[in-house]
Design an enzyme around this catalytic site. Structure first.
Site, PDB file in Angstrom:
ATOM      1  N   ASN A 152       5.507  -1.129   9.927  1.00 29.85           N
ATOM      2  CA  ASN A 152       5.282  -0.614  11.291  1.00 29.85           C
ATOM      3  C   ASN A 152       4.492  -1.542  12.202  1.00 29.85           C
ATOM      4  O   ASN A 152       4.597  -1.453  13.416  1.00 29.85           O
ATOM      5  CB  ASN A 152       4.619   0.772  11.227  1.00 29.85           C
ATOM      6  CG  ASN A 152       3.250   0.731  10.633  1.00 29.85           C
ATOM      7  OD1 ASN A 152       2.964  -0.087   9.774  1.00 29.85           O
ATOM      8  ND2 ASN A 152       2.387   1.607  11.088  1.00 29.85           N
ATOM      9  N   LYS A 175       3.429 -10.229   0.254  1.00 31.65           N
ATOM     10  CA  LYS A 175       4.670  -9.473   0.047  1.00 31.65           C
ATOM     11  C   LYS A 175       4.839  -8.509   1.229  1.00 31.65           C
ATOM     12  O   LYS A 175       4.184  -7.466   1.302  1.00 31.65           O
ATOM     13  CB  LYS A 175       4.569  -8.745  -1.292  1.00 31.65           C
ATOM     14  CG  LYS A 175       5.321  -7.447  -1.459  1.00 31.65           C
ATOM     15  CD  LYS A 175       6.800  -7.577  -1.553  1.00 31.65           C
ATOM     16  CE  LYS A 175       7.445  -6.194  -1.603  1.00 31.65           C
ATOM     17  NZ  LYS A 175       7.727  -5.625  -0.267  1.00 31.65           N
ATOM     18  N   GLY A 228       0.193   1.224   3.437  1.00 36.57           N
ATOM     19  CA  GLY A 228       1.488   1.870   3.237  1.00 36.57           C
ATOM     20  C   GLY A 228       1.299   3.342   2.962  1.00 36.57           C
ATOM     21  O   GLY A 228       0.313   3.947   3.405  1.00 36.57           O
ATOM     22  N   SER A 229       2.219   3.909   2.203  1.00 38.87           N
ATOM     23  CA  SER A 229       2.184   5.361   1.991  1.00 38.87           C
ATOM     24  C   SER A 229       1.107   5.741   0.973  1.00 38.87           C
ATOM     25  O   SER A 229       0.672   4.926   0.153  1.00 38.87           O
ATOM     26  CB  SER A 229       3.543   5.850   1.494  1.00 38.87           C
ATOM     27  OG  SER A 229       3.728   5.409   0.163  1.00 38.87           O
ATOM     28  N   GLY A 233       0.168   3.865  -2.486  1.00 36.22           N
ATOM     29  CA  GLY A 233      -1.213   3.374  -2.496  1.00 36.22           C
ATOM     30  C   GLY A 233      -2.002   3.914  -3.678  1.00 36.22           C
ATOM     31  O   GLY A 233      -2.734   3.174  -4.345  1.00 36.22           O
ATOM     32  N   GLU A 250      -4.913   1.348   2.551  1.00 37.70           N
ATOM     33  CA  GLU A 250      -4.937   2.092   3.812  1.00 37.70           C
ATOM     34  C   GLU A 250      -3.640   2.883   3.820  1.00 37.70           C
ATOM     35  O   GLU A 250      -2.563   2.307   3.757  1.00 37.70           O
ATOM     36  CB  GLU A 250      -5.036   1.077   4.956  1.00 37.70           C
ATOM     37  CG  GLU A 250      -5.726   1.657   6.151  1.00 37.70           C
ATOM     38  CD  GLU A 250      -4.775   2.502   6.939  1.00 37.70           C
ATOM     39  OE1 GLU A 250      -4.840   3.744   6.804  1.00 37.70           O
ATOM     40  OE2 GLU A 250      -3.953   1.935   7.644  1.00 37.70           O
ATOM     41  N   CYS A 284      -0.028   4.875  11.554  1.00 35.42           N
ATOM     42  CA  CYS A 284      -0.854   5.732  10.701  1.00 35.42           C
ATOM     43  C   CYS A 284      -1.956   6.379  11.524  1.00 35.42           C
ATOM     44  O   CYS A 284      -2.550   7.364  11.110  1.00 35.42           O
ATOM     45  CB  CYS A 284      -1.422   4.956   9.534  1.00 35.42           C
ATOM     46  SG  CYS A 284      -2.359   3.545  10.043  1.00 35.42           S
ATOM     47  N   GLN A 331      14.139   6.734   7.139  1.00 32.99           N
ATOM     48  CA  GLN A 331      13.034   7.267   7.945  1.00 32.99           C
ATOM     49  C   GLN A 331      13.554   8.257   8.972  1.00 32.99           C
ATOM     50  O   GLN A 331      12.953   9.302   9.220  1.00 32.99           O
ATOM     51  CB  GLN A 331      12.285   6.109   8.631  1.00 32.99           C
ATOM     52  CG  GLN A 331      11.019   6.529   9.343  1.00 32.99           C
ATOM     53  CD  GLN A 331       9.950   7.083   8.405  1.00 32.99           C
ATOM     54  OE1 GLN A 331       9.661   6.502   7.367  1.00 32.99           O
ATOM     55  NE2 GLN A 331       9.390   8.235   8.758  1.00 32.99           N
ATOM     56  N   GLU A 382       2.226  13.661   6.591  1.00 36.43           N
ATOM     57  CA  GLU A 382       2.451  12.606   7.595  1.00 36.43           C
ATOM     58  C   GLU A 382       3.955  12.430   7.813  1.00 36.43           C
ATOM     59  O   GLU A 382       4.699  12.196   6.871  1.00 36.43           O
ATOM     60  CB  GLU A 382       1.846  11.291   7.098  1.00 36.43           C
ATOM     61  CG  GLU A 382       1.966  10.185   8.133  1.00 36.43           C
ATOM     62  CD  GLU A 382       1.280   8.889   7.700  1.00 36.43           C
ATOM     63  OE1 GLU A 382       1.478   8.463   6.548  1.00 36.43           O
ATOM     64  OE2 GLU A 382       0.567   8.297   8.533  1.00 36.43           O
ATOM     65  N   GLU A 461     -11.322  -2.664   6.766  1.00 36.59           N
ATOM     66  CA  GLU A 461     -10.605  -3.867   7.177  1.00 36.59           C
ATOM     67  C   GLU A 461     -11.110  -4.328   8.540  1.00 36.59           C
ATOM     68  O   GLU A 461     -11.727  -3.569   9.274  1.00 36.59           O
ATOM     69  CB  GLU A 461      -9.112  -3.577   7.292  1.00 36.59           C
ATOM     70  CG  GLU A 461      -8.487  -3.154   5.983  1.00 36.59           C
ATOM     71  CD  GLU A 461      -6.984  -3.245   6.040  1.00 36.59           C
ATOM     72  OE1 GLU A 461      -6.458  -4.343   5.799  1.00 36.59           O
ATOM     73  OE2 GLU A 461      -6.335  -2.229   6.321  1.00 36.59           O
TER      74      GLU A 461
HETATM   75  C1  UN1 Z   1      -3.236   0.931  15.824  1.00 36.55           C
HETATM   76  O1  UN1 Z   1      -3.306   2.151  15.924  1.00 36.55           O
HETATM   77  O2  UN1 Z   1      -3.278   0.194  16.802  1.00 36.55           O
HETATM   78  O3  UN1 Z   1      -0.340   1.337   9.792  1.00 36.55           O
HETATM   79  C2  UN1 Z   1      -3.136   0.250  14.512  1.00 36.55           C
HETATM   80  C3  UN1 Z   1      -0.922   1.667  10.819  1.00 36.55           C
HETATM   81  C4  UN1 Z   1      -2.343   1.238  10.985  1.00 36.55           C
HETATM   82  C5  UN1 Z   1      -2.520   0.384  12.167  1.00 36.55           C
HETATM   83  C6  UN1 Z   1      -2.674   1.133  13.417  1.00 36.55           C
HETATM   84  N1  UN1 Z   1      -2.775   0.548   9.791  1.00 36.55           N
HETATM   85  O4  UN1 Z   1      -0.355   2.303  11.677  1.00 36.55           O
END
Ligand code: UN1
Length: 481
Positions: A152, A175, A228-229, A233, A250, A284, A331, A382, A461
């Site tokens: 994404n 990767k 990722g998911s 994760g 994350e 996310c 998706q 989600e 991060e």
């Molecule tokens: C954002 O909201 O600008 O996978 C970044 C994602 C997040 C990054 C969002 N790790 O959507």
């Protein structure tokens, strides 16, 4: 390297031809084949890890200046090629073009920030309780870092993992997600052209089940950063913990945006539209639960329905499109299934229909689901698409309780003109990032990023926090006799 339309993996300082390539197509127009991308087998991943193992001591010893300069050169390339790379990103992912170009610029800013951080890897000197001794704290590189990224944000998320990894003296095995190899390949080529030493940067495009599993299973990887998911994760974190290696995951969110009766309603609607539907809702950090107090609920819903209903869905590279195609057939099917379930569980669905446009692509209209309750599937899981739901609550207290009633905790937001409610929400929201009168999505390139509860695992991060993951502490005591 690449011939006409094939793109190889990069291992140990060489572009390597695989046994297999996979075609990647444009989700805005399925007749448009973007290229054929190498598919790494487990053996290629092993070679990449070996190359990184051999290369990292040299990179660790190179000191901050070459590392900082490499990152600065990459930042310059990303910024000067933002239009072209943004076009590729929009073409392979379906992110609307203005946002795609902005993402490339954000990647450039991230590389710039970490070019500075490479020069600021300071330690600490502590007075010892034993007179004459000197105690020091150092931040050493981890070694070989595996970077596993989602589709994404196909250039910004790799940037915010690879830039700090390199800044602090690690070697990288990268990767990327299977459906966005083009941005990953271009980022790798930029680093190669900027002079990254052989073996310090390795690219292994391929499937998660083959390449990702090979990386997770290798004894020669020292740390893995994953976005990722939640399902993947958690499995990955379990495997890393079992092997005793450092891991950072994350894993998404179910982010609430609270709208109170005293909010500037125009601004609240802007925040909700941005947070829920920009980047096709494939974030996310998306504002997927809009929690609205009863005094303003109907007015908010009317305005949201008008705005969402007028959003133009179309080819991601057409500047007129506010919403592009969904990233993949799977998706799209998953989004539509969530919309159907929301209707079946009693929600009122506005939009959320499969669209046939001039070109064949994975198009759907954005969906607003009203009259929902927080226990419905649409508010628990989600979705990861242009789908948001509205939950009516009586007052601020119920809004806060509803916002926190989720297993996720990435971001949250509140729209209000009450300093008391904004302050209380910042204090009591169970999310890693809390926004006041701002969308739940969209974050600064130089500020710490991460969630709580089921959203994240391990150190934060980005920003100054990134060093926590990409370095390890060493404490030394010296008696200078
Ligand atoms: C954002 O909201 O600008 O996978 C970044 C994602 C997040 C990054 C969002 N790790 O959507």
């Amino acid at each position: 390297m690449a011939d006409s339309a094939t793109f190889d993996n990069y291992v140990g300082g060489r572009w390597v031809r695989p046994g297999d390539y996979a075609e990647n197509v444009n989700p805005s127009d399925l007749s448009d084949v973007i290229g054929r991308y190498a598919q790494a087998g487990a053996d290629t991943v092993e070679e990449a890890i070996d190359a990184a193992r051999q290369a990292w001591p040299g990179w660790a010893a190179a000191g901050p200046v070459p590392r900082s300069r490499l990152l600065s050169r990459a930042a310059g390339q990303l910024a000067s090629r933002a239009a072209e790379l943004g076009d590729l990103l929009a073409r392979e992912l379906g992110k609307p073009i203005a946002e795609a170009v902005a993402e490339v610029n954000r990647a450039a800013q991230i590389f710039d920030f970490f070019a500075g951080e490479a020069l600021r890897n300071t330690g600490t000197v502590i007075d010892s309780v034993r007179p004459g001794l000197i105690a020091e704290m150092h931040h050493d590189p981890m070694g070989v870092v595996g970077v596993i990224t989602p589709w994404n944000f196909p250039i910004a998320i790799p940037a915010w993992k690879i830039a700090p990894a390199l800044a602090f003296g690690n070697a990288v095995v990268f990767k990327p997600a299977g459906i966005t190899p083009g941005s990953a390949w271009e980022l790798t080529r930029i680093l190669v052209e900027a002079g990254v030493p052989e073996g310090v940067m390795n690219l292994v495009m391929g499937s998660g089940s083959v390449a990702g599993t090979a990386m997770t299973g290798s004894a020669a990887v020292d740390a893995i950063s994953f976005t990722g998911s939640q399902a993947v994760g958690r499995k990955l974190a379990g495997a890393c913990v079992a092997r005793g290696i450092k891991v950072q995951c994350e894993m998404g969110g179910k982010n609430p945006l609270v709208v109170l009766g005293d909010a500037d309603l125009d601004h609240a609607v802007d925040c909700a539209v941005n947070g829920a539907f920009f980047s096709n809702g494939q974030r996310c950090t998306a504002s997927s639960r809009l929690i609205v107090t009863a005094d303003v609920h109907d007015e908010f819903v009317d305005r949201m329905r008008a705005r969402v209903g007028s959003m133009v869905v179309g080819d991601a590279r057409d500047p007129a499109s506010a919403v592009g195609p969904i990233s993949s057939a799977e998706q799209l099917e998953s989004n539509l299934a969530y919309v159907r379930t929301a209707g079946a569980e009693g929600g009122e669905v506005h939009g959320g229909e499969r669209l046939q446009l001039a070109t064949e692509g994975y198009y759907m209209s954005p969906a607003l689901v009203t009259a929902t309750s927080n226990d419905m599937t649409i508010n628990r899981e989600e979705v990861f698409g242009p789908v948001a739901s509205v939950i009516r609550v009586a007052d601020y207290d119920e809004a806060l309780a509803t916002a926190n009633d989720t297993e996720f905790g990435l971001s949250s937001g509140i729209c209000t003109s009450s300093l008391a409610h904004a302050t209380d929400f910042k204090r009591r929201s169970q999310a890693g990032m809390v926004m006041v009168n701002a969308p739940t999505a969209g974050v600064d390139p130089h500020v710490s990023f991460g969630g709580r509860k089921g959203s994240s695992y391990g150190p934060r991060e980005q920003g100054a926090s990134a060093r926590e993951f990409y370095t390890q502490h060493k404490t030394t005591y010296t008696d200078p006799r």
